[in-house]
Design a protein around this motif. Structure first.
Motif, PDB file in Angstrom:
ATOM      1  N   TRP A 121       0.849  -1.190   0.000  1.00  0.00           N
ATOM      2  CA  TRP A 121       0.000   0.000   0.000  1.00  0.00           C
ATOM      3  C   TRP A 121       0.884   1.239   0.000  1.00  0.00           C
ATOM      4  O   TRP A 121       1.804   1.347   0.813  1.00  0.00           O
ATOM      5  CB  TRP A 121      -0.932   0.028   1.209  1.00  0.00           C
ATOM      6  N   ASP A 122       0.593   2.140  -0.912  1.00  0.00           N
ATOM      7  CA  ASP A 122       1.344   3.379  -1.032  1.00  0.00           C
ATOM      8  C   ASP A 122       2.843   3.089  -1.152  1.00  0.00           C
ATOM      9  O   ASP A 122       3.676   3.724  -0.507  1.00  0.00           O
ATOM     10  CB  ASP A 122       1.069   4.290   0.178  1.00  0.00           C
ATOM     11  N   GLN A 123       3.166   2.090  -1.973  1.00  0.00           N
ATOM     12  CA  GLN A 123       4.535   1.688  -2.306  1.00  0.00           C
ATOM     13  C   GLN A 123       5.294   1.110  -1.114  1.00  0.00           C
ATOM     14  O   GLN A 123       6.527   1.002  -1.170  1.00  0.00           O
ATOM     15  CB  GLN A 123       5.302   2.864  -2.917  1.00  0.00           C
ATOM     16  N   LYS A 124       4.589   0.716  -0.077  1.00  0.00           N
ATOM     17  CA  LYS A 124       5.224   0.071   1.069  1.00  0.00           C
ATOM     18  C   LYS A 124       4.609  -1.309   1.267  1.00  0.00           C
ATOM     19  O   LYS A 124       3.416  -1.505   1.062  1.00  0.00           O
ATOM     20  CB  LYS A 124       5.040   0.912   2.336  1.00  0.00           C
ATOM     21  N   LEU A 125       5.453  -2.248   1.683  1.00  0.00           N
ATOM     22  CA  LEU A 125       5.002  -3.627   1.859  1.00  0.00           C
ATOM     23  C   LEU A 125       4.650  -3.881   3.327  1.00  0.00           C
ATOM     24  O   LEU A 125       5.448  -3.595   4.221  1.00  0.00           O
ATOM     25  CB  LEU A 125       6.090  -4.598   1.405  1.00  0.00           C
ATOM     26  N   TYR A 126       3.457  -4.448   3.553  1.00  0.00           N
ATOM     27  CA  TYR A 126       2.977  -4.673   4.913  1.00  0.00           C
ATOM     28  C   TYR A 126       2.694  -6.144   5.210  1.00  0.00           C
ATOM     29  O   TYR A 126       2.401  -6.480   6.371  1.00  0.00           O
ATOM     30  CB  TYR A 126       1.692  -3.876   5.146  1.00  0.00           C
ATOM     31  N   ALA A 127       2.771  -7.015   4.233  1.00  0.00           N
ATOM     32  CA  ALA A 127       2.479  -8.428   4.466  1.00  0.00           C
ATOM     33  C   ALA A 127       3.192  -9.289   3.431  1.00  0.00           C
ATOM     34  O   ALA A 127       3.401  -8.856   2.293  1.00  0.00           O
ATOM     35  CB  ALA A 127       0.973  -8.685   4.406  1.00  0.00           C
ATOM     36  N   LEU A 128       3.557 -10.500   3.838  1.00  0.00           N
ATOM     37  CA  LEU A 128       4.164 -11.455   2.922  1.00  0.00           C
ATOM     38  C   LEU A 128       3.180 -12.570   2.602  1.00  0.00           C
ATOM     39  O   LEU A 128       2.341 -12.926   3.428  1.00  0.00           O
ATOM     40  CB  LEU A 128       5.426 -12.071   3.544  1.00  0.00           C
ATOM     41  N   PRO A 129       3.265 -13.154   1.414  1.00  0.00           N
ATOM     42  CA  PRO A 129       2.417 -14.299   1.081  1.00  0.00           C
ATOM     43  C   PRO A 129       2.640 -15.448   2.066  1.00  0.00           C
ATOM     44  O   PRO A 129       3.754 -15.648   2.543  1.00  0.00           O
ATOM     45  CB  PRO A 129       2.895 -14.677  -0.320  1.00  0.00           C
ATOM     46  N   PHE A 130       1.580 -16.185   2.355  1.00  0.00           N
ATOM     47  CA  PHE A 130       1.674 -17.289   3.309  1.00  0.00           C
ATOM     48  C   PHE A 130       1.059 -18.580   2.754  1.00  0.00           C
ATOM     49  O   PHE A 130       1.715 -19.609   2.679  1.00  0.00           O
ATOM     50  CB  PHE A 130       0.996 -16.902   4.627  1.00  0.00           C
ATOM     51  N   THR A 131      -0.211 -18.519   2.361  1.00  0.00           N
ATOM     52  CA  THR A 131      -0.864 -19.691   1.773  1.00  0.00           C
ATOM     53  C   THR A 131      -1.635 -19.273   0.523  1.00  0.00           C
ATOM     54  O   THR A 131      -2.014 -18.113   0.385  1.00  0.00           O
ATOM     55  CB  THR A 131      -1.848 -20.352   2.754  1.00  0.00           C
ATOM     56  N   GLY A 132      -1.875 -20.220  -0.360  1.00  0.00           N
ATOM     57  CA  GLY A 132      -2.575 -19.910  -1.591  1.00  0.00           C
ATOM     58  C   GLY A 132      -3.868 -20.685  -1.745  1.00  0.00           C
ATOM     59  O   GLY A 132      -4.102 -21.702  -1.099  1.00  0.00           O
ATOM     60  N   ASP A 133      -4.752 -20.183  -2.618  1.00  0.00           N
ATOM     61  CA  ASP A 133      -5.983 -20.869  -3.002  1.00  0.00           C
ATOM     62  C   ASP A 133      -6.393 -20.313  -4.351  1.00  0.00           C
ATOM     63  O   ASP A 133      -6.837 -19.172  -4.441  1.00  0.00           O
ATOM     64  CB  ASP A 133      -7.084 -20.651  -1.974  1.00  0.00           C
ATOM     65  N   ALA A 134      -6.210 -21.107  -5.406  1.00  0.00           N
ATOM     66  CA  ALA A 134      -6.449 -20.621  -6.754  1.00  0.00           C
ATOM     67  C   ALA A 134      -7.709 -21.218  -7.345  1.00  0.00           C
ATOM     68  O   ALA A 134      -8.051 -22.370  -7.097  1.00  0.00           O
ATOM     69  CB  ALA A 134      -5.256 -20.968  -7.642  1.00  0.00           C
TER      70      ALA A 134
END
Length: 426
Positions: free
Chosen positions: A136-149
């Motif tokens: 958000w606003d060019q800053k990272l606040y969370a990393l990927p953890f699990t997926g569901d496609a």
């Protein structure tokens, strides 16, 4: 896919959180470090089968330990987290449905991890859509953890009975319709296609890929610049396609009232030829119906192409964490290749990196991993108001367009309602 089963309560919850968070934002702080205290972590209860073993493994080799609290899935999770961040009693770590990242990030309730993340050697290996939602606003606040496609599931036995090649699944809308008509023609209570006609969250997960694969989108821009595009040609064409499946008699009558709770029952029973679904369905079918002969293929566009909804959870450190360095240690560990392969993919959950697929994975699981890597996700701070209300604009747009037929009018109405929601959020 469970994270997309929502209620009206979720819509009102984030509005309440907004008021509280803004009021307290001025006194928000990162707190002092307490290296000896256990880290606290919240996750949804439906992640228990894989997240508990993962946390237990971390605790055997790391200090401080992580104390995991499982919160009932659904609106109660966002409600509880919202109240906690507003009162500065949030956990150090949170496993958060990625669609809510933009809201909590713009509200100032998550820790900026940009500098830490860019020191990771394998940051580029993590899922791009989840990275985008956590930014958000060019800053990272969370990393990927699990997926569901999301992808297209199809019954190979029904394909064979209908004279279709089970090794050549549909790659265009015309091919889906032809296959659906031939399968429906088998008679009895067999239907060619299925979707939950009253499932707002489900239809975000399974219907938007038809729009994306057709070269369109439902939103453009972010924040104050975000606009609805529901009256665009790609959206209308996708709705008309679903309408054509209904009028051709390839979708059962029961689909009209299904909120998603029955989405797998007919497919499991071998009564539906095709439906769009995700990794949750794969896990259930593997556990309960191991002999069902089915395949998974990309959701196609009108004349080709493919798309997928990239769902799942991200990991974030809350702004008031008393030990952000230790919390980051858990984040970086949980997203590593070995951990993703053993504890995420090993539990039948789609990993957030393609290099974490176990060698013995079947073709269907690999198809979901590929779909996740290529997937995308709508990004909005008012996600709940736009998509999740079971009586809201998105739900009505799909239900009324497919079953009643006036696509142009329904799209116009939904466009106006979304525009009002987006203006109020500015």
């Amino acid at each position: 896919m469970k994270q997309f089963r929502s209620t009206r309560k979720a819509v009102a919850t984030l509005a309440l959180i907004a008021a509280s968070a803004v009021a307290l934002a001025g006194c928000s702080g990162s707190g002092g470090s307490d290296a000896k205290a256990p880290l606290t972590m919240w996750a949804r209860s439906d992640t228990s089968p894989f997240i508990k073993p993962l946390v237990d493994a971390y605790n055997k080799t790391h200090q401080p330990n992580v104390k995991l609290t499982l919160i009932p899935a659904g609106s109660s999770f966002t409600q509880k987290l919202g109240a906690a961040v507003a009162s500065h009693s949030a956990p150090d770590l949170v496993s958060l449905n990625l669609v809510y990242d933009p809201y909590f990030a713009q509200a100032g309730q998550l820790l900026d991890i940009t500098d830490r993340a860019h020191k990771l050697k394998d940051l580029d290996s993590l899922n791009k859509s989840e990275i985008n939602l956590g930014t958000w606003d060019q800053k990272l606040y969370a990393l990927p953890f699990t997926g569901d496609a999301s992808a297209l599931f199809y019954n190979k036995d029904l394909f064979t009975k209908a004279g279709l090649d089970p090794n050549k699944p549909p790659t265009t809308w015309a091919e889906i319709k032809t296959a659906a008509e031939k399968i429906s023609a088998l008679g009895g209570d067999t239907s060619g296609y299925y979707f939950p006609g009253s499932g707002s969250g489900w239809n975000l997960f399974t219907f938007t890929p038809f729009i994306w694969a057709n070269g369109g989108d439902v939103l453009t821009g972010e924040g104050a610049d975000q606009k609805a595009t529901l009256t665009s040609a790609p959206v209308s064409e996708a709705l008309e396609f679903y309408r054509s499946l209904w009028t051709a008699g390839t979708i059962p009558q029961s689909a009209q009232s299904d909120d998603g709770s029955q989405i797998l029952s007919l497919f499991e029973a071998g009564k539906v030829g095709m439906l769009a679904n995700g990794a949750f369905a794969y896990s259930e079918l593997k556990a309960k119906f191991p002999n069902l002969n089915y395949g998974i293929t990309p959701i196609p566009g009108k004349d080709g192409g493919k798309a997928s909804f990239a769902g799942g959870d991200t990991l974030a450190i809350t702004k008031d964490s008393k030990n952000p360095d230790a919390a980051w240690s858990f984040l970086s560990w949980a997203t590593s290749k070995d951990v993703q392969e053993k504890y995420i993919a090993g539990a039948g959950v789609v990993p957030i990196r393609e290099d974490a697929v176990p060698a013995d994975s079947d073709a269907n699981f690999k198809a979901l991993v590929t779909a996740m890597a290529e997937g995308r996700t709508p990004k909005s701070t008012v996600y709940s108001q736009l998509f999740e209300d079971p009586n809201g604009p998105w739900a009505n747009l799909i239900h009324n367009s497919v079953f009643n037929g006036d696509v142009a009018q329904e799209a116009k109405t939904a466009q106006e309602q979304w525009t009002t929601i987006l203006k109020k959020a500015r």
